[in-house]
Design an enzyme around this catalytic site. Structure first.
Site, PDB file in Angstrom:
ATOM      1  N   TYR A 127       0.847  -1.190   0.000  1.00  0.00           N
ATOM      2  CA  TYR A 127       0.000   0.000   0.000  1.00  0.00           C
ATOM      3  C   TYR A 127       0.882   1.239   0.000  1.00  0.00           C
ATOM      4  O   TYR A 127       1.788   1.366   0.821  1.00  0.00           O
ATOM      5  CB  TYR A 127      -0.905   0.015   1.236  1.00  0.00           C
ATOM      6  CG  TYR A 127      -1.833   1.211   1.283  1.00  0.00           C
ATOM      7  CD1 TYR A 127      -2.879   1.345   0.370  1.00  0.00           C
ATOM      8  CD2 TYR A 127      -1.651   2.222   2.229  1.00  0.00           C
ATOM      9  CE1 TYR A 127      -3.727   2.445   0.401  1.00  0.00           C
ATOM     10  CE2 TYR A 127      -2.501   3.322   2.265  1.00  0.00           C
ATOM     11  CZ  TYR A 127      -3.528   3.430   1.347  1.00  0.00           C
ATOM     12  OH  TYR A 127      -4.360   4.527   1.388  1.00  0.00           O
ATOM     13  N   ASP A 175       9.253   2.590   0.522  1.00  0.00           N
ATOM     14  CA  ASP A 175       8.138   3.283   1.161  1.00  0.00           C
ATOM     15  C   ASP A 175       8.210   2.983   2.653  1.00  0.00           C
ATOM     16  O   ASP A 175       7.780   1.924   3.110  1.00  0.00           O
ATOM     17  CB  ASP A 175       6.809   2.826   0.561  1.00  0.00           C
ATOM     18  CG  ASP A 175       5.628   3.580   1.166  1.00  0.00           C
ATOM     19  OD1 ASP A 175       5.841   4.319   2.157  1.00  0.00           O
ATOM     20  OD2 ASP A 175       4.506   3.423   0.661  1.00  0.00           O
ATOM     21  N   LYS A 220       3.428   9.100   8.801  1.00  0.00           N
ATOM     22  CA  LYS A 220       3.117   8.571  10.133  1.00  0.00           C
ATOM     23  C   LYS A 220       4.008   9.112  11.268  1.00  0.00           C
ATOM     24  O   LYS A 220       3.789  10.225  11.721  1.00  0.00           O
ATOM     25  CB  LYS A 220       3.087   7.046  10.059  1.00  0.00           C
ATOM     26  CG  LYS A 220       1.981   6.619   9.055  1.00  0.00           C
ATOM     27  CD  LYS A 220       1.516   5.204   9.109  1.00  0.00           C
ATOM     28  CE  LYS A 220       0.238   5.061   8.304  1.00  0.00           C
ATOM     29  NZ  LYS A 220       0.345   4.329   7.055  1.00  0.00           N
TER      30      LYS A 220
HETATM   31  C1  LIG Z   1      -0.198   4.805   5.581  1.00  0.00           C
HETATM   32  C2  LIG Z   1       0.666   4.505   4.405  1.00  0.00           C
HETATM   33  C3  LIG Z   1       0.718   5.335   3.275  1.00  0.00           C
HETATM   34  C4  LIG Z   1      -0.223   6.495   3.098  1.00  0.00           C
HETATM   35  O1  LIG Z   1      -0.010   7.482   4.036  1.00  0.00           O
HETATM   36  P1  LIG Z   1      -1.197   8.543   4.309  1.00  0.00           P
HETATM   37  O2  LIG Z   1      -0.591   9.520   5.247  1.00  0.00           O
HETATM   38  O3  LIG Z   1      -2.330   7.746   4.905  1.00  0.00           O
HETATM   39  O4  LIG Z   1      -1.573   9.127   3.004  1.00  0.00           O
HETATM   40  C5  LIG Z   1       1.649   5.064   2.303  1.00  0.00           C
HETATM   41  N1  LIG Z   1       2.477   4.013   2.403  1.00  0.00           N
HETATM   42  C6  LIG Z   1       2.456   3.178   3.467  1.00  0.00           C
HETATM   43  C7  LIG Z   1       3.430   2.050   3.539  1.00  0.00           C
HETATM   44  C8  LIG Z   1       1.535   3.383   4.488  1.00  0.00           C
HETATM   45  O5  LIG Z   1       1.472   2.526   5.504  1.00  0.00           O
END
Ligand SMILES: *Cc1c(COP(=O)(O)O)cnc(C)c1O
Length: 418
Positions: free
Chosen positions: A138, A231, A259
């Site tokens: 994701y 990521d 985060k």
């Molecule tokens: C939460 C998440 C995102 C998206 O971040 P948002 O601040 O919710 O847009 C992207 N990549 C990873 C791995 C995530 O866990």
């Protein structure tokens, strides 16, 4: 009003009663009144030991004293200026000092924006169009990464409203599959701008890379003029002082954060070598902008958080993770259950199936009904974990030994009951 009434009211004004779909668990989510340390409290008078932690950010626990103080002081002198502050340099320097691949970075407002911009940058830098992601990975909710495998190896948009053409530039691979990776790169190397990967897949539980898989990714991208993006929106400042790239000793070209970096306030960031980051506007031709970029409140949250996260912090936090996982492991053995406990550092998840779990297909074979029962029973007993088999549980430094012991005992009893 209690949570049930509030949810019914919310559904009149907010689609599905929530502002992000994962929150709408059945029969209704609890509405929070406050969060303090390791616990959150709902409007119905219950308290929960929190292993969701806002889906990862609250690594210091809720309403940490230093953050309340520093952010309060910032708010008192303004929250948005539209011109730079010294604090942006301070947080940027802290990230550069800690994270091996980062020489320069751009602050944005969410993980979604970070991956969207990093992908655009990779395309601009390599002058190629295709991107590769892993099944179950994701990277936020923008068009290029919101895809699912269709029939005959094709890729389909994973939402209404995304043109099929958009998805044609995204390729998808099973995680931990060396053969598939080598074949795909061989076939498309002249078109692939970037491979984006979560070093630990935290959006399908807590799925770890096989030994050598990240290294192979590093080598194959380097050989083929493809930028490797880690990521690290979850793993950034979660796995270790220098994030997953330090933990696994594999250094990508670009990294994305979110985060934890905002200390509980909205933030995102992407960074890498100067040669690549120099292409970002206004110094280069890859456009990126944002009204709230580098917002002083989020930046203050970030500086205050990273100041707390020194090297010994991780030793102590990861010990908590090891303790809880070893207790859960013992319960699974004692009860002879066919479950798979996965985790590292301060992350963990129980998969409700046995056998090896290497990729998304393996995760999908989990017994979701059993997981849902496990989630609900934990909740009834005052333990809040993310409401999905496909999410990951997090521990904060505010969790004390009593919290962890109590949690281990409740998990034991709940697993026994199931
Ligand atoms: C939460 C998440 C995102 C998206 O971040 P948002 O601040 O919710 O847009 C992207 N990549 C990873 C791995 C995530 O866990």
């Amino acid at each position: 009003m209690n949570s049930e009434d509030l949810f019914n009211e919310a559904k009149k004004y907010l689609p599905g009663g929530v502002d992000s779909p994962i929150r709408a668990f059945k029969p209704y989510p609890f509405f929070v009144s406050k969060g303090i340390g390791s616990k959150i409290f709902d409007v119905d008078g219950n308290s929960y030991i929190d292993y969701c932690l806002g889906y990862g950010p609250a690594i210091l626990g809720h309403s940490h004293e230093a953050i309340v103080k520093a952010v309060g002081e910032q708010i008192a002198i303004g929250t948005i200026y539209g011109t730079p502050t010294e604090k942006e340099i301070e947080l940027a320097k802290m990230v550069v000092e800690r994270v091996p691949c980062v020489e320069m970075l751009r602050f944005v407002n969410s993980g979604t924006e970070a991956t969207m911009s990093a992908i655009r940058l990779a395309r601009g830098f390599t002058n190629k169009n295709k991107i590769v992601k892993f099944e179950g990975g994701y990277h936020g909710c923008h068009d290029y990464v919101l895809i699912k495998p269709g029939s005959g190896g094709a890729i389909k948009p994973d939402s209404l409203g995304i043109p099929e053409d958009t998805s044609k530039n995204t390729l998808s691979l099973p995680f931990n599959d060396e053969e598939a990776l080598i074949q795909l790169v061989d076939k498309h190397k002249d078109e692939i701008a970037t491979i984006i990967v979560e070093p630990v897949m935290g959006n399908i539980g807590c799925l770890q890379p096989k030994n050598g898989f990240l290294k192979l990714l590093r080598d194959i991208t380097k050989e083929n003029n493809i930028l490797l993006i880690f990521d690290e929106v979850i793993t950034g400042f979660r796995l270790s002082y220098g994030s997953a790239q330090e933990y696994f000793n594999v250094i990508p070209d670009l990294v994305t954060f979110g985060k934890i970096l905002g200390g509980g306030f909205p933030i995102g960031a992407f960074g890498g070598r100067k040669e690549i980051m120099g292409m970002i506007s206004p110094s280069g031709g890859v456009y990126q902008a944002g009204t709230f970029n580098g917002n002083p409140v989020s930046i203050t949250g970030g500086i205050t958080t990273l100041n707390e996260l020194n090297k010994s912090f991780y030793v102590s936090l990861n010990k908590k993770g090891e303790y809880l996982r070893s207790q859960i492991h013992d319960s699974i053995e004692d009860l002879s259950l066919n479950l798979n406990l996965s985790g590292l550092a301060s992350m963990f998840q129980i998969y409700f199936r046995n056998g090896d779990i290497l990729n998304y297909d393996d995760v999908k074979k989990s017994d979701i009904k059993k997981f849902n029962k496990y989630f609900k029973t934990l909740l009834k007993n005052g333990i809040f974990i993310p409401p999905s088999q496909f999410e990951c549980c997090f521990i904060s430094n505010a969790h004390n030994h009593d919290d962890l012991e109590k949690t281990a005992n409740i998990i034991h009893d709940v697993l026994k009951e199931l």
